[in-house]
Design a protein around this motif. Structure first.
Motif, mmCIF file in Angstrom:
data_model
loop_
_atom_site.group_PDB
_atom_site.id
_atom_site.type_symbol
_atom_site.label_atom_id
_atom_site.label_comp_id
_atom_site.label_asym_id
_atom_site.label_seq_id
_atom_site.Cartn_x
_atom_site.Cartn_y
_atom_site.Cartn_z
ATOM 1 N N THR B 160 -5.648 9.583 -11.296
ATOM 2 C CA THR B 160 -4.425 9.524 -11.774
ATOM 3 C C THR B 160 -4.435 10.316 -13.006
ATOM 4 O O THR B 160 -3.323 10.788 -13.291
ATOM 5 C CB THR B 160 -4.433 8.011 -12.485
ATOM 6 O OG1 THR B 160 -4.907 7.143 -11.389
ATOM 7 C CG2 THR B 160 -3.045 7.560 -12.838
ATOM 8 N N ARG B 164 -1.141 13.114 -13.293
ATOM 9 C CA ARG B 164 -0.300 13.208 -14.671
ATOM 10 C C ARG B 164 -0.095 14.446 -15.146
ATOM 11 O O ARG B 164 1.046 15.003 -15.668
ATOM 12 C CB ARG B 164 -0.978 12.279 -15.910
ATOM 13 C CG ARG B 164 -0.690 10.797 -15.629
ATOM 14 C CD ARG B 164 -1.265 10.143 -16.938
ATOM 15 N NE ARG B 164 -0.493 10.191 -18.024
ATOM 16 C CZ ARG B 164 0.088 9.305 -19.126
ATOM 17 N NH1 ARG B 164 -0.426 8.124 -18.854
ATOM 18 N NH2 ARG B 164 0.776 9.844 -20.000
ATOM 19 N N CYS B 196 4.080 10.748 -7.844
ATOM 20 C CA CYS B 196 4.324 9.351 -8.070
ATOM 21 C C CYS B 196 3.825 8.426 -6.976
ATOM 22 O O CYS B 196 3.097 7.270 -7.239
ATOM 23 C CB CYS B 196 5.855 9.001 -8.416
ATOM 24 S SG CYS B 196 6.046 9.981 -10.041
ATOM 25 N N GLU B 200 0.902 5.548 -7.527
ATOM 26 C CA GLU B 200 1.278 4.426 -7.533
ATOM 27 C C GLU B 200 0.535 3.441 -6.279
ATOM 28 O O GLU B 200 0.542 2.212 -6.227
ATOM 29 C CB GLU B 200 2.646 4.121 -7.544
ATOM 30 C CG GLU B 200 3.412 4.305 -8.890
ATOM 31 C CD GLU B 200 5.046 4.417 -8.677
ATOM 32 O OE1 GLU B 200 5.546 4.358 -7.723
ATOM 33 O OE2 GLU B 200 5.286 4.640 -9.860
ATOM 34 N N ASP B 208 0.242 4.032 -17.610
ATOM 35 C CA ASP B 208 0.486 5.049 -16.570
ATOM 36 C C ASP B 208 1.682 4.737 -15.880
ATOM 37 O O ASP B 208 2.662 5.525 -15.287
ATOM 38 C CB ASP B 208 -0.895 5.063 -15.762
ATOM 39 C CG ASP B 208 -1.915 5.828 -16.356
ATOM 40 O OD1 ASP B 208 -1.621 6.839 -17.194
ATOM 41 O OD2 ASP B 208 -3.040 5.472 -16.208
ATOM 42 N N PHE B 212 4.911 6.836 -14.569
ATOM 43 C CA PHE B 212 5.201 7.341 -13.280
ATOM 44 C C PHE B 212 6.766 6.816 -12.978
ATOM 45 O O PHE B 212 7.355 7.377 -12.308
ATOM 46 C CB PHE B 212 4.037 6.984 -12.480
ATOM 47 C CG PHE B 212 2.788 7.651 -12.341
ATOM 48 C CD1 PHE B 212 2.700 8.830 -12.196
ATOM 49 C CD2 PHE B 212 1.711 7.067 -12.777
ATOM 50 C CE1 PHE B 212 1.595 9.583 -12.368
ATOM 51 C CE2 PHE B 212 0.455 7.641 -12.786
ATOM 52 C CZ PHE B 212 0.560 9.100 -12.754
ATOM 53 N N ARG B 216 9.370 9.224 -12.032
ATOM 54 C CA ARG B 216 10.013 9.208 -10.619
ATOM 55 C C ARG B 216 11.514 9.146 -10.780
ATOM 56 O O ARG B 216 12.554 9.673 -10.181
ATOM 57 C CB ARG B 216 9.786 7.876 -9.974
ATOM 58 C CG ARG B 216 10.415 7.761 -8.512
ATOM 59 C CD ARG B 216 9.990 6.249 -8.128
ATOM 60 N NE ARG B 216 8.906 6.322 -7.810
ATOM 61 C CZ ARG B 216 7.962 6.530 -6.668
ATOM 62 N NH1 ARG B 216 8.784 7.317 -5.746
ATOM 63 N NH2 ARG B 216 6.796 6.248 -6.305
#
Lengths: 188, 482
Positions: B160, B164, B196, B200, B208, B212, B216
């Motif tokens: 993750t 990022r 994203c 997710e 976080d 995202f 998005r």
């Protein structure tokens, strides 16, 4: 006697646990293969959207091509894994790999003007896809309904055959066979 | 003497070379690991180079054939070179680092390495202000996808974090260079959406998850216009800074970001929105009076608002009703403020010139009303004040027709905005509306008196008396209350 019986039970139980575990792994891999194919279709759709909007055909076109290559490579790696595990592959797996290869071939063709060697790469992918999907007992892969919608401009395509015909890519692909009559070297 | 010194120097050098040459690749490899651990990056690179020279010999050491050793040599060399780049910002080091890591990846295919050299390639592209170099993103994504597969298709916190970093780089690359887009940003928009989606799939912390969700949205809005959306977001962020700390720097920054958001906007709605914001920012700056260029700011606001209004006229169906109302408001406001600005000059400079300029600006909003007068092109929140100011200008320059027309419209507009009718004004009027109506009634009386409008004075005088009484009682109540 009792000892032998319990050892046999343990072995049988262990065997069934391992088999179940292997099945779970395979199911997971198959799930990933399906997800990756969805991504390949998404990338192809996005590439068409880009071509529809932009006529610069610069680095972004190459980036889309590289991206689809990465995904198709992952799909083919999974396909090889299945082949190594079982010594054979299922029809569904063959179809996924073949469809992904055709999408990559079509992507390669979009950049033939900038990179003439792309034509050969497209031919290789196309031939390999047809080889993978070759089966006289079932409907040809190109005529079956695609699991994902493909949009080119404002037109919707649901079969690879239509996509190939309407994008005039079919003739180019047929030329691949005229160019060389070498037998395919890929194993199924 | 000199000869003796030279001889000793040469023999020293020979000793050193033989010492190095005498070491095996294995020893050198251990030395690299230690040097990297001790953060001696120059030494790490030097020793790596020694190994590479040794391995290029016709009969190399056996370790040179070990993939595990060689991929680590290239990996450590690459990371050490990157650290050297971080220390002295010499771009040669980052180019070398990318090459080294690529070689390491070729040897073993570690996705972590692919992510790292992809990251470095994008970093280099951002520094070179070359937004068309997208290969870094592709390589980094290959690394991310490889790591995802390596972790049995699960999204870990480490992955993750990498996603990022990837998104931040994709966005930075999209807005590089800022002024002339080299790509249309569709590829990066797609990559951000893909990233994203992947992130997710895992369980995300609140922070976080917000990150995202925001990105998005930025990748999707305004026809997948990541570039325009990013400038818009930056514009709003700097606008907030400007409101908190109104200074010239924040103002310049806000204007630049919003102008870029306008330049790269795809839809009419977005263009109108950015023009409206630019108008608001310039009006705010003029009000704060920091850079002491009120006329420039007001003219700028007027120009932007005018453009936004033209969009409304040409492609109004593409613009939402709420934005339409806002655009009209800022346009009306910018004209009103500019009229006021020139009007205020009448005290200190050439009176007639100041009034004429003010009138000319105000007339920009006027169109024929179908009878003999003129009306404003549209109604906006505060349109009655512009009529009033224009009537005052007409009074000052002695333009009877203009003054009477404007003050009549001002009076009717003020009644309409307060929901009143002239026939039974006194019975309907509330305390607060009285004070609002009073200036309108007074200017009307002034104009009527100057230009001899007896019938008007006949109905206006009792109304003024009534309004003044109400206003007086209001001020008395307020005084008592306070």
């Amino acid at each position: 006697m009792k000892i032998i019986y319990s050892i046999l039970t343990i072995i049988l139980t262990w065997g069934s646990i391992s088999q179940a575990k292997a099945q779970t792994v395979e199911m997971n891999l198959e799930k990933q293969m399906v997800a990756l194919e969805r991504d390949v279709a998404r990338i192809y759709n996005e590439l068409q959207k880009f071509l529809d909007e932009d006529n610069r055909r610069g680095s972004e076109l190459l980036a889309f091509e590289s991206l689809i290559t990465i995904y198709v490579k992952e799909v083919l790696d999974l396909y090889d894994t299945f082949y190594r595990i079982r010594g054979t592959t299922l029809e569904s797996q063959q179809n996924i790999a073949a469809r992904c290869l055709i999408f990559r071939a079509l992507t390669y063709l979009e950049r033939v003007r900038e990179e003439p060697s792309n034509y050969q790469s497209a031919c290789n992918d196309y031939k390999r896809a047809l080889h993978l999907a070759q089966n006289e007992l079932r409907e040809p892969l190109l005529s079956t309904k695609l699991p994902h919608e493909i949009w080119v401009g404002r037109k919707l395509y649901t079969r690879l055959a239509d996509l190939l015909d309407n994008r005039s890519k079919n003739f180019q692909m047929i030329d691949c066979f005229k160019m060389s009559n070498k037998k395919s070297v890929w194993g199924k | 003497m000199i000869f003796a010194r030279l001889t000793s120097l040469v023999s020293c050098l020979l000793l050193m070379v033989s010492a190095v040459w005498g070491q095996t690749v294995n020893t050198l490899y251990q030395e690299i690991q230690q040097a990297y651990k001790d953060q001696e990056y120059s030494r790490t690179v030097d020793v790596c180079n020694q190994i590479l020279i040794r391995c290029a010999e016709s009969v190399p050491d056996v370790e040179c054939r070990f993939t595990d050793v060689m991929k680590s040599v290239f990996r450590l060399k690459g990371f050490a070179e990157y650290q050297l780049y971080q220390q002295n910002r010499n771009s040669v080091y980052i180019d070398e680092a990318i090459l080294s890591l690529k070689k390491s990846y070729e040897l073993f295919g570690d996705p972590e390495i692919a992510f790292n050299f992809g990251y470095m390639e994008s970093l280099r592209a951002i520094e070179l202000q070359d937004g068309s170099r997208l290969n870094g993103l592709v390589d980094a994504w290959q690394g991310i996808l490889g790591l995802y597969a390596k972790d049995d298709w699960t999204v870990t916190q480490e992955l993750t974090d990498k996603v990022r970093i990837f998104i931040n780089q994709a966005v930075d690359l999209t807005i590089t260079p800022p002024d002339s887009a080299m790509t249309n940003g569709l590829f990066t928009s797609f990559m951000v959406r893909l990233a994203c989606d992947l992130a997710e799939k895992g369980s995300l912390s609140k922070q976080d998850s917000l990150f995202f969700r925001v990105y998005r949205q930025r990748a999707v809005e305004d026809e997948f216009n990541l570039r325009g959306n990013e400038w818009r977001a930056r514009g709003y962020a700097s606008q907030k800074d400007l409101n908190d700390y109104p200074d010239d720097y924040n103002y310049r920054q806000t204007r630049r970001n919003l102008e870029l958001a306008y330049t790269h906007a795809k839809s009419t709605q977005r263009q109108a929105e950015m023009l409206k914001e630019l108008t608001k920012v310039a009006l705010f700056m003029e009000k704060e009076g920091i850079n002491n260029r009120p006329e420039v700011e007001l003219q700028y606001a007027r120009e932007k608002a005018q453009k936004a209004y033209s969009l409304l006229v040409d492609r109004g169906s593409d613009i939402s009703l709420s934005l339409t109302a806002e655009v009209k408001k800022v346009y009306g406001n910018s004209i009103f403020r500019l009229v006021n600005y020139y009007f205020s000059f009448a005290d200190s400079s050439n009176q007639l010139n100041a009034y004429a300029r003010a009138k000319r600006v105000g007339e920009e909003l006027l169109v024929a009303d179908g009878r003999i007068g003129r009306k404003q092109k549209f109604k906006w929140d505060g349109y009655e004040d512009l009529y009033l100011r224009l009537s005052e200008i007409g009074y000052e320059i002695g333009d009877k027709e203009f003054a009477v027309d404007m003050v009549d419209k001002a009076w009717k507009a003020s009644l309409e905005s307060n929901g009143l009718s002239q026939n039974d004004l006194c019975s309907q009027m509330e305390l607060l509306t009285a004070s609002e109506l009073l200036p309108f009634a007074r200017v009307y009386r002034q104009i009527a008196e100057r230009f001899g409008l007896q019938p008007v004075l006949h109905w206006l005088r009792p109304i003024i008396k009534c309004i003044a009484d109400q206003a007086r009682s209001l001020s008395a109540t307020t005084t008592k209350g306070s």
